[in-house]
Scaffold this active site. Structure first.
Site, short mmCIF file in Angstrom:
data_model
loop_
_atom_site.label_atom_id
_atom_site.label_comp_id
_atom_site.label_asym_id
_atom_site.label_seq_id
_atom_site.Cartn_x
_atom_site.Cartn_y
_atom_site.Cartn_z
N SER A 122 0.83 -1.21 0.00
CA SER A 122 0.00 0.00 0.00
C SER A 122 0.86 1.26 0.00
O SER A 122 1.66 1.45 -0.90
CB SER A 122 -0.96 -0.03 1.20
OG SER A 122 -1.93 -1.04 1.02
N LYS A 174 -23.56 16.00 6.24
CA LYS A 174 -22.66 16.44 7.29
C LYS A 174 -22.45 15.30 8.29
O LYS A 174 -23.40 14.70 8.78
CB LYS A 174 -23.23 17.68 8.00
CG LYS A 174 -22.38 18.19 9.15
CD LYS A 174 -21.02 18.65 8.67
CE LYS A 174 -20.19 19.22 9.83
NZ LYS A 174 -18.82 19.55 9.38
#
Length: 325
Positions: A122, A174
Site C-alpha cells: 500500500s 454532514k
C-alpha cells in the site's frame, strides 16, 4: 536526644547531601560528554562520501522529522546515493504522498534505490515506487495497491442498550457516515467518490513510475499482494536480492564509486537531546511494547494503537478503527 547525637546526625545528613550533589554533577557531566561525542561522531560520519540508508518501517505517517532528514540528504554533497530500507504495511495516503514526493526530490539530483524487507505494501509500496530501482527478496511482499474506507455502524448496539443519539445538521451529508445510524446511500456514494479519486491517483502514480499503461497498472491494482518473485514478473520490482544488489546497481548502472560505506541515517529529535537520554527513552518504550524509534510518547502510543485519521492505504487494516485505509 543529646547535643552530641544531634551534631552527629547533622554531619551524616551533610555527607549524604554532598554525595548526591556530587553524583548529580557527575551524571550531568557524563551526559554532556556523551552528547558532545555523539554530535562529533555524527559530524565525522556525515562528512565522508557515503551511501545514506534510511529505514522506513511500521505505520506510514506524515513524519516531519523523516521529511527533514530526506531534505537534508538531498542537499548533502557527501551523500552520493540513498537507499530506502522499507518494511511497512502502509498507512495514511498523506504520509505516503509526502514521503514519495521527498524521495522524488532526492532522485532529481542523486540515485535512489528501495530495498524491500518483509513487505512494502500500500503506502509502503507507494514510497518504494518513488525510487529509481526496487530490490526485494524472493519472499518479500509487495503491492496491495488500493484504498479502503471503513466505518462502524453501532446503531443496533445502541438500540439494544436503549441509547438514542440525535443530531441537528446543516446538510444531510454532514458527519456522514455516522456510527450512530446506518449510512444512507448518498453517504456511501460520497465515500465511494472519495475512495476512487485517491485510487485513480495511486494507480496513475504506479503506472508512471513503473512504465506501465493505466490498463496494466489497474490489472495489478485490485488490492492483491505479490511475492517479490511475482512482483518481478509483474514489473513491480526490478531485481531480487538485498544490499549487494543495491550496491551493484549503484556502481554499475549509476556510476557510484565502489566500496562506499553505507551509513544508517536517522531523523533527529527536536531540541537538545542527549544520546543517552534518547537511548533510555527507547529502552523504556521497548519494555512497554511501544516503537523505540518514536520521538515522543504520543507518537509511540498512536503507532501502537494504529490511530489513523483521513485517507489511508494499508494492507492490514486494524479492526475497530473508523477511517479510510
Amino acid at each position: 536526644m543529646s547535643a552530641i547525637e544531634d551534631l552527629i546526625d547533622r554531619r551524616r545528613l551533610r555527607r549524604k547531601l554532598s554525595f548526591w550533589r556530587v553524583a548529580a554533577i557527575v551524571i550531568v557531566a557524563i551526559a554532556i560528554a556523551a552528547g558532545a561525542y555523539a554530535l562529533s561522531a555524527d559530524r565525522m560520519a556525515t562528512s565522508k562520501d557515503q551511501i545514506a540508508r534510511v529505514s522506513i518501517e511500521g505505520m506510514i505517517l506524515e513524519d516531519q522529522k523523516l521529511l527533514k532528514l530526506l531534505d537534508r540528504l538531498k542537499d548533502e554533497d557527501a551523500v552520493k546515493a540513498v537507499v530506502l530500507r522499507i518494511d511497512s504495511p502502509g498507512g495514511t495516503t498523506v504520509g505516503g504522498e509526502s514521503i514519495y514526493e521527498a524521495v522524488r526530490a532526492i532522485a532529481e539530483v542523486k540515485p535512489v534505490a528501495a530495498e524491500v524487507g518483509t513487505l512494502a505494501a500500500s503506502a509502503g509500496y507507494m514510497i518504494a515506487s518513488g525510487a529509481d530501482h526496487i530490490v526485494a527478496r524472493r519472499t518479500s511482499i509487495v503491492g496491495s495497491i488500493g484504498v479502503i474506507f471503513q466505518y462502524v455502524d453501532a446503531s443496533q448496539l445502541l438500540e439494544t442498550v436503549g441509547v438514542e443519539v440525535n443530531a441537528i445538521k446543516s446538510a444531510p451529508l454532514k458527519a456522514e457516515p455516522s456510527p450512530f445510524a446506518p449510512a444512507p446511500e448518498a453517504a456511501k456514494e460520497m465515500i465511494n467518490r472519495l475512495v476512487m479519486d485517491t485510487y485513480e491517483w495511486f494507480v496513475a502514480l504506479v503506472a508512471e513510475r513503473r512504465d506501465m499503461s493505466m490498463a496494466e497498472a489497474k490489472a495489478l491494482a485490485d488490492g492483491s499482494i505479490f511475492s517479490g518473485q511475482q512482483g518481478l514478473k509483474n514489473r513491480l520490482v526490478d531485481a531480487l536480492g538485498g544490499e549487494n544488489e543495491v550496491r551493484r546497481w549503484f556502481e554499475e548502472d549509476r556510476g557510484i564509486a565502489k566500496d562506499l560505506v553505507i551509513v544508517d541515517r536517522e531523523p533527529k529529535d527536536d531540541g537538545f537531546d542527549f544520546s543517552m537520554f534518547a537511548g533510555a527513552r527507547a529502552a523504556i518504550y521497548g519494555v512497554f511494547g511501544l516503537d523505540p524509534r518514536s520521538g515522543s510518547l504520543t507518537t509511540a502510543v498512536l503507532r501502537k494503537a494504529g490511530h489513523l485519521d483521513g485517507l489511508v492505504s494499508l494492507w492490514q487494516p486494524l479492526g475497530g478503527a473508523s477511517s479510510l485505509r
